[in-house]
Design an enzyme around this catalytic site. Structure first.
Site, PDB file in Angstrom:
ATOM      1  N   CYS A   1       0.808  -1.216   0.000  1.00 27.07           N
ATOM      2  CA  CYS A   1       0.000   0.000   0.000  1.00 27.07           C
ATOM      3  C   CYS A   1       0.843   1.270   0.000  1.00 27.07           C
ATOM      4  CB  CYS A   1      -0.858   0.074   1.250  1.00 27.07           C
ATOM      5  SG  CYS A   1      -1.910  -1.337   1.487  1.00 27.07           S
TER       6      CYS A   1
ATOM      7  N   GLY B   1       0.776  -0.049  -5.192  1.00 27.04           N
ATOM      8  CA  GLY B   1      -0.478  -0.813  -5.143  1.00 27.04           C
ATOM      9  C   GLY B   1      -1.383  -0.418  -6.280  1.00 27.04           C
TER      10      GLY B   1
ATOM     11  N   ASN C   1      -0.725   1.351   5.873  1.00 29.80           N
ATOM     12  CA  ASN C   1       0.311   0.658   5.110  1.00 29.80           C
ATOM     13  C   ASN C   1       1.048  -0.232   6.092  1.00 29.80           C
ATOM     14  OD1 ASN C   1       2.303  -0.178   3.345  1.00 29.80           O
ATOM     15  ND2 ASN C   1       3.497   1.696   3.530  1.00 29.80           N
ATOM     16  N   GLY C   2       1.073  -1.535   5.799  1.00 32.79           N
ATOM     17  CA  GLY C   2       1.742  -2.474   6.690  1.00 32.79           C
ATOM     18  C   GLY C   2       0.885  -3.706   6.873  1.00 32.79           C
TER      19      GLY C   2
ATOM     20  N   TYR D   1      13.986  -2.374  -3.689  1.00 36.05           N
ATOM     21  CA  TYR D   1      12.963  -2.789  -4.636  1.00 36.05           C
ATOM     22  C   TYR D   1      11.737  -1.889  -4.718  1.00 36.05           C
ATOM     23  CZ  TYR D   1       9.654  -6.145  -6.717  1.00 36.05           C
ATOM     24  OH  TYR D   1       8.725  -6.755  -7.501  1.00 36.05           O
TER      25      TYR D   1
ATOM     26  N   CYS E   1       7.742 -12.172   4.007  1.00 33.02           N
ATOM     27  CA  CYS E   1       7.613 -10.960   4.824  1.00 33.02           C
ATOM     28  C   CYS E   1       6.275 -10.989   5.539  1.00 33.02           C
ATOM     29  CB  CYS E   1       7.679  -9.717   3.936  1.00 33.02           C
ATOM     30  SG  CYS E   1       7.417  -8.196   4.877  1.00 33.02           S
TER      31      CYS E   1
ATOM     32  N   CYS F   1      15.278  -3.894   9.245  1.00 32.95           N
ATOM     33  CA  CYS F   1      14.781  -5.265   9.151  1.00 32.95           C
ATOM     34  C   CYS F   1      15.384  -5.898   7.904  1.00 32.95           C
ATOM     35  CB  CYS F   1      13.253  -5.263   9.033  1.00 32.95           C
ATOM     36  SG  CYS F   1      12.588  -6.935   8.755  1.00 32.95           S
TER      37      CYS F   1
HETATM   38  S1  SF4 Z   1      13.189  -6.467   5.066  1.00 25.86           S
HETATM   39 FE1  SF4 Z   1      11.669  -7.074   6.637  1.00 25.86          FE
HETATM   40  S2  SF4 Z   1       9.946  -5.708   6.297  1.00 25.86           S
HETATM   41 FE2  SF4 Z   1      11.207  -5.584   4.460  1.00 25.86          FE
HETATM   42  S3  SF4 Z   1      10.398  -7.108   3.015  1.00 25.86           S
HETATM   43 FE3  SF4 Z   1      12.017  -8.139   4.197  1.00 25.86          FE
HETATM   44  S4  SF4 Z   1      10.954  -9.075   5.970  1.00 25.86           S
HETATM   45 FE4  SF4 Z   1       9.567  -7.543   5.071  1.00 25.86          FE
END
Ligand code: SF4
Length: 453
Positions: free
Chosen positions: A8, A34, A108-109, A248, A388, A438
């Site tokens: 999103c 999106g 978003n999330g 990306y 993810c 992350c």
């Molecule tokens: S880095 Fe973390 S938040 Fe980003 S796509 Fe990978 S798992 Fe998802």
């Protein structure tokens, strides 16, 4: 390059005349996040007005619909459907009436405890209209006994876990909040006397808004007429921002988490050239996903950059799935090599990721068919080994080629002469040796557990 989808984009415009018009243009500039549905809810100070539907931003809104969205505050959303389904009910903003009045929310999330919260709410008598995790928030706000909306929002977000960049709109106020890890981006800009909040800064450029800052992980900002935006640090920030935004999802002309996406993508290409050099005649990007990294690779290696593959931007989305044969044509419809340029040449082909491997295999094939002597694939991210849970639509683990095969096996599968991925250390160096990201889909370190099963 064809198999991951950001779920999103959100935008909020506050204290700006014809706010919906600015929300529309902002959503248009974030369409890449999106394409399934779009919506805007505006406030004229007395009532909220909502338009949403399936389709691209330009398909959902026309002059007449935008005219209905009166007022100087608006929130908007473009959706890629996963948590929920693709019906119109699952488009956002979500609008509701409750004891304090009217409210709209965009998200978003992805919430990682949404099922347990929903079960609990249903047991207590809540009736849901959509399958979206975001709808939980409306019920949690309605249920809270607090007198003011901002206290109710705080009550609600204390009950949810996972990734959220959220905007709430009431008749008079707008609230923006980001989860304590800050998985997904959210930035604030100034527009005239008012403010704009958006997932990506490219939205600000289009409407002439001036970027001010990012909303901090765990921070809520309250927008109220005649007052400066008020910041409340709801949670202790524990940053764990999605590093994949740089690789990306985001547009290269955006600043995400305060950094230039284009610059970081070039850094990734440079790192890749240092880590995995190869003797070759030219560096060729997979368009458009590999372009910035390929420029970095070419600069670092001194090997010429050439647009050896041309992308057709006008491939429609609607008719392409029915048979395997048509599916096989999909890559060819999108990408075409310049045979004269690549014939007899040793190519370094740069892409940003390999998800299932099917696209890379076809790219290698069309390049070899066009006469390339050697095809060396270089990927500007580490192997994607896990899904993810934080707001990106990834295939299941069993469909991720790097979860099933080693790099030499993938090289054989896609038919390349060599294959190498940027290391996790190289990726971290590319983003400035910053550890607050992350990387769970690369290293399996899921800081927030997925309780949705
Ligand atoms: S880095 Fe973390 S938040 Fe980003 S796509 Fe990978 S798992 Fe998802």
């Amino acid at each position: 390059m064809f198999s991951l989808n950001e779920k999103c984009a959100v935008v909020g415009v506050y204290d700006v005349p014809e706010a919906a018009k600015y929300a529309y243009f902002s959503l248009f500039s974030m369409q890449h996040r999106g394409q399934e549905a779009a919506g805007i809810c505006s406030s004229d100070g007395e009532r909220l007005h909502l338009v949403k539907n399936r389709g691209l931003v330009t398909q959902v809104f026309d002059k007449a619909k935008l005219k209905k969205l009166t007022g100087d505050a608006a929130v908007g959303h473009t959706r890629y459907s996963t948590a929920g389904d693709d019906s119109i009910l699952d488009a956002q903003p979500i609008f509701a009436r409750y004891d304090l009045g009217q409210i709209a929310v965009v998200h978003n999330g992805n919430l990682t405890n949404s099922k347990e919260v929903r079960r609990e709410l249903i047991r207590e008598g809540a009736i849901f209209q959509t399958f979206m995790d975001t709808e939980n928030l409306i019920h949690l706000i309605a249920k809270s006994q607090k007198e003011h909306l901002y206290d109710r929002i705080i009550d609600a977000v204390k009950r949810i876990e996972g990734a959220y960049s959220l905007l709430f709109l009431s008749r008079k106020k707008m609230f923006a909040i980001r989860d304590p890890h800050g998985f997904r981006p959210l930035s604030i800009a100034k527009l005239g006397d008012g403010y704009v909040v958006a997932s990506e800064t490219c939205a600000f450029d289009l409407i002439g808004a001036t970027y001010l800052r990012d909303i901090k992980p765990g921070e809520m900002v309250v927008f109220e007429k005649g007052k400066e935006p008020r910041s409340i640090q709801v949670f202790e920030p524990t940053p764990h921002k999605c590093i994949f935004e740089f690789i990306y999802f985001a547009r290269p002309d955006s600043y995400i988490f305060g950094k230039s996406v284009y610059k970081l993508r070039k850094n990734m290409g440079r790192e890749l050239a240092r880590e995995f050099p190869v003797d070759a005649d030219m560096v060729v990007p997979v368009p458009d996903s590999g372009v910035a990294a390929a420029l970095g690779y070419a600069e670092e290696s001194g090997i010429p950059f050439e647009l050896g593959i041309i992308r057709n931007h006008y491939v429609g989305r609607t008719f392409i799935e029915p048979t395997q044969e048509i599916r096989d044509l999909k890559v060819k419809m999108k990408l075409n090599p310049i045979s004269e340029l690549i014939k007899g040449k040793r190519l370094i082909v740069i892409d940003d990721s390999i998800v299932r491997g099917t696209t890379s295999k076809k790219i290698v094939q069309i390049l070899k068919d066009a006469g390339a002597k050697e095809v060396h694939m270089r990927i500007s991210s580490p192997p994607t080994t896990g899904p993810c849970y934080y707001g990106v639509d990834t295939p299941e683990e069993k469909e991720l080629i790097s979860a099933r095969m080693s790099t030499p096996e993938i090289k054989e599968y896609i038919g390349a002469d060599s294959l190498a991925y940027l290391s996790i250390e190289g990726l971290i160096r590319s983003v400035g040796n910053d550890q607050s990201y992350c990387k769970a889909c690369f290293d399996g370190n899921y800081i927030v557990p997925n309780k949705n099963g």
